[in-house]
Design an enzyme around this catalytic site. Structure first.
Site, PDB file in Angstrom:
ATOM      1  N   LYS A 193       1.356  -1.087  -0.037  1.00  0.00           N
ATOM      2  CA  LYS A 193      -0.217   0.067  -0.179  1.00  0.00           C
ATOM      3  C   LYS A 193       0.869   1.050  -0.170  1.00  0.00           C
ATOM      4  O   LYS A 193       0.342   2.371  -0.481  1.00  0.00           O
ATOM      5  CB  LYS A 193      -0.788  -0.064   1.175  1.00  0.00           C
ATOM      6  N   GLU A 231     -10.103   5.813   3.237  1.00  0.00           N
ATOM      7  CA  GLU A 231     -10.749   4.167   3.819  1.00  0.00           C
ATOM      8  C   GLU A 231      -9.744   3.585   3.827  1.00  0.00           C
ATOM      9  O   GLU A 231      -9.018   3.442   3.372  1.00  0.00           O
ATOM     10  CB  GLU A 231     -11.314   4.242   2.241  1.00  0.00           C
ATOM     11  N   SER A 277       1.962  -9.544  -1.049  1.00  0.00           N
ATOM     12  CA  SER A 277       1.242  -8.137  -0.704  1.00  0.00           C
ATOM     13  C   SER A 277       1.462  -7.522   0.803  1.00  0.00           C
ATOM     14  O   SER A 277       1.574  -6.858   0.754  1.00  0.00           O
ATOM     15  CB  SER A 277      -0.327  -7.526  -1.063  1.00  0.00           C
TER      16      SER A 277
END
Lengths: 406, 273
Positions: free
Chosen positions: A99, A121, A388
């Site tokens: 991210k 969010e 990830s």
């Protein structure tokens, strides 16, 4: 695979109106249209600006810690007895997931726009943590919208965000998960559009978000491609990544789209099984519609209401998916498949015990599918799985399922 | 001439301004909606704006979000909105009715199917919050085929060059969003509204209605001084919800909204030019 799309067309999407075929676009209230135009114009200017790219590359190298390794999971591969599996270690990035590649990039955009306040969010909390982190570094006010249900199952990340100085706003509407957090972030943005930058965490939302988040995440695939060539002398035979909104998957896949020999598998959250409605697999079991600013595959009922989703992993618990994935599904370039909750949990334990790497439950879906795929392939073949994120945040969830109380 | 254009023309000839209440179909139950529409007309509504329940009403503040949730709790949908209009038309063939909602339910039904069904039951216009002019071509082709109006929003943030593009796609009236924010929020600045309306008037002859942030007779009167119409939503729904929470019946709750509308009607008329 069908060949409806010529190679060069992968770079031709989105078009100037943000469309990937019939998907994408810009379906938002009028109040936000000018802000999106402004963001698009700024991004188009900066993406070819050398000093911006240098600034971004420096942040990725020295703050995020890139490049992330491409690690051969040899012991795990041996046990499966098929293809060699390599893990793209996005879990080793600062803040523990892919991210941050995107938040670093968007925070630079916010800085160039002179915005003093950022909002985001979050589902699993990884994007919220990454946003809170970059906001702390740049001295920006930061609000993170998070569904009440997700706050309950991701307490560790909630506290991390608070330590970083962000305000975590509980969202109590609808299903109290990621989709509702995104609704609430949009409501805040429409109210504070003059001084606020909305850092969307995935390749969804109105144009230009699916484009710019993709561009920021493509560092994953560019590195993986070069590392594969350097470490194995060839391209991988297959790529596997989990798909919620789909940012880690598009980041890995996109730089390989023109490599026809590379097969791609996007793994959606099968929850309790796609036949149960208790899942989060819109590409596998949904239909096209409009949500959160773009047209894409959605989980919806016969009246066009968005359905509640279920996944053991908060980060995949979303009824839509980035519009580029919808397009890649329709043109047949990427195979979209599912892994259920129990398969993901099994993969979580396996990788932890066999390789000493604790994966996020999101990434565990990709691992679960890779295990099946590898078994059907030969030892001369290779698979790159996008790891990830790391699994520390999920320890409470796993413990609860295993009946352990702290 | 469409019912909406006719209504604005009639009001203008009488020197009056349009009062446009917004309620959500099926809030709190479906059987309340049609009688409530008739009562609103009796107490001063010129046009009725019916909210189509949606699971993700992104532009709504808390009051209208809860109205959508109450309606969805018993499955109210776009199909019910069409049925409500069909029943309303059994007694009222004069009052224009517009459906306000979000793209997905309409897209899911199919634009052509929706347009045929809506025209047949007597819907006059559609307002989809999340379909800007850039995305509207397919919808408008179908609405125009059946003679329905498409109502567009213009926001305080809309640059002049976009206003031309928006009103070029619009018919019926133009809806000016008076505050940056969600429904029911914000402080209404009438001088600011007035200056934005004059920007829009440079591009369009269409009537201009103003919504978001109008709460009572006084704010409605102030807006009616500068606009052709006033939209009231959250205030009416809040009046209903408050009654329901205090244990009143659905009819009593609906009556509270109707009484507030009557007060707002008086405010609007006191301001009429």
């Amino acid at each position: 695979m069908n060949n409806n799309v010529k190679n060069s067309q992968y770079d031709a999407v989105p078009d100037l109106e943000g469309r990937f075929g019939s998907y994408g676009g810009r379906f938002v209230a009028e109040t936000l249209m000018a802000a999106l135009d402004e963001l698009e114009a700024l991004y188009n200017r900066l993406k070819s600006d050398e000093s911006f790219q240098r600034e971004l590359d420096a942040d990725l190298a020295h703050y995020v810690g890139r490049p992330s390794p491409l690690y051969e999971a040899a012991r795990w591969s041996d046990r499966i007895g098929g293809a060699r599996i390599f893990l793209k270690r996005e879990d080793l990035n600062h803040t523990g997931a892919h991210k941050v590649n995107n938040t670093v990039g968007q925070a630079l955009l916010a800085k160039h726009m002179g915005k003093k306040r950022v909002i985001a969010e979050t589902g699993a909390g990884q994007h919220g943590v990454a946003t809170a982190t970059i906001a702390a570094r740049l001295g920006l006010e930061c609000l993170v919208f998070m569904g009440e249900e997700d706050i309950r199952r991701q307490t560790l990340n909630v506290y991390r965000m608070k330590l970083l100085g962000a305000e975590v706003v509980p969202v109590t509407s609808g299903s109290r998960t990621l989709k509702d957090a995104m609704n609430e972030a949009m409501r805040d943005w429409v109210t504070n559009v003059d001084d606020t930058y909305y850092i969307i965490g995935t390749v969804a939302g109105p144009h230009p978000y699916p484009l710019l988040v993709r561009d920021f995440q493509c560092v994953i695939g560019r590195e993986a491609r070069a590392q594969s060539l350097a470490q194995t002398g060839r391209l991988p035979d297959a790529l596997v990544a989990c798909v919620g909104g789909g940012s880690n998957a598009i980041g890995l896949f996109h730089p390989f789209l023109e490599d026809e020999s590379v097969a791609m598998y996007g793994v959606e959250a099968g929850g309790h099984g796609v036949s149960t409605h208790q899942h989060a697999a819109p590409l596998t079991a949904g239909t096209p519609g409009v949500l959160h600013g773009n047209r894409t595959y959605l989980m919806q009922d016969e009246n066009g209401q968005i359905m509640h989703t279920h996944s053991v992993s908060a980060g995949l618990d979303y009824p839509g998916v980035g519009p580029e994935h919808s397009w890649l599904k329709d043109v047949g370039r990427v195979n979209y498949v599912v892994a259920n909750d129990d398969e993901a949990l099994k993969a979580f334990h396996t990788l932890t015990r066999v390789e000493g790497i604790m994966p996020a439950l999101e990434s565990s879906h990709a691992l679960a599918y890779a295990e099946k795929l590898a078994a059907e392939m030969s030892p001369e073949q290779t698979i790159v799985v996008n790891l990830s994120g790391r699994g520390d945040k999920d320890i409470h969830t796993v413990a609860e399922i295993d009946g352990i109380q702290f | 001439m469409s019912r909406i254009a006719g209504r604005f023309q009639q009001l203008a000839s009488e020197g009056r301004k349009a009062l446009i209440p917004y309620i959500v179909v099926g809030d709190p139950t479906l059987k309340v909606t049609v009688p409530l529409m008739h009562s609103l007309v009796e107490h001063g509504a010129d046009i009725i704006e019916l909210g189509v329940p949606f699971s993700d009403p992104m532009s709504e503040g808390p009051v209208i979000q809860l109205a959508h949730e109450r309606a969805l709790a018993h499955g109210a949908s776009l199909r019910d909105a069409l049925e409500v209009v069909r029943q309303f038309r059994e007694q009222d063939n004069e009052t224009p009715v517009l459906l306000m909602g979000y793209a997905n339910p309409v897209e899911h039904m199919g634009y052509a199917v929706f347009a045929d069904a809506a025209a047949e039951v007597g819907v006059d216009a559609l307002l989809t919050v999340d379909i800007p002019p850039e995305e509207v071509a397919q919808v408008n082709a179908q609405l125009h085929r059946v003679g329905m109006d498409n109502i567009f929003l213009v926001a305080p943030t809309t640059p002049d060059e976009r206003i031309g593009r928006i009103v070029g796609q619009a018919s019926g009236f133009v809806y000016y969003v008076a505050v940056k924010g969600v429904t029911g929020a914000g402080h209404l600045d009438v001088a600011d509204v007035k200056s934005h309306l004059s920007r829009i008037r440079e591009h369009s002859q269409l009537p201009l209605a103003v919504g978001f942030g109008i709460k009572d007779a006084a704010s409605a009167a102030a807006v009616a001084n500068v606009a052709d119409g006033v939209v009231v939503g959250s205030a009416l729904i809040h009046a209903m919800a408050e009654k329901l929470e205090s244990g009143a019946s659905e009819d009593e709750a609906a009556n509270a909204a109707v009484q507030l509308l009557a007060e707002i009607r008086a405010g609007v008329d006191s301001a009429a030019s």
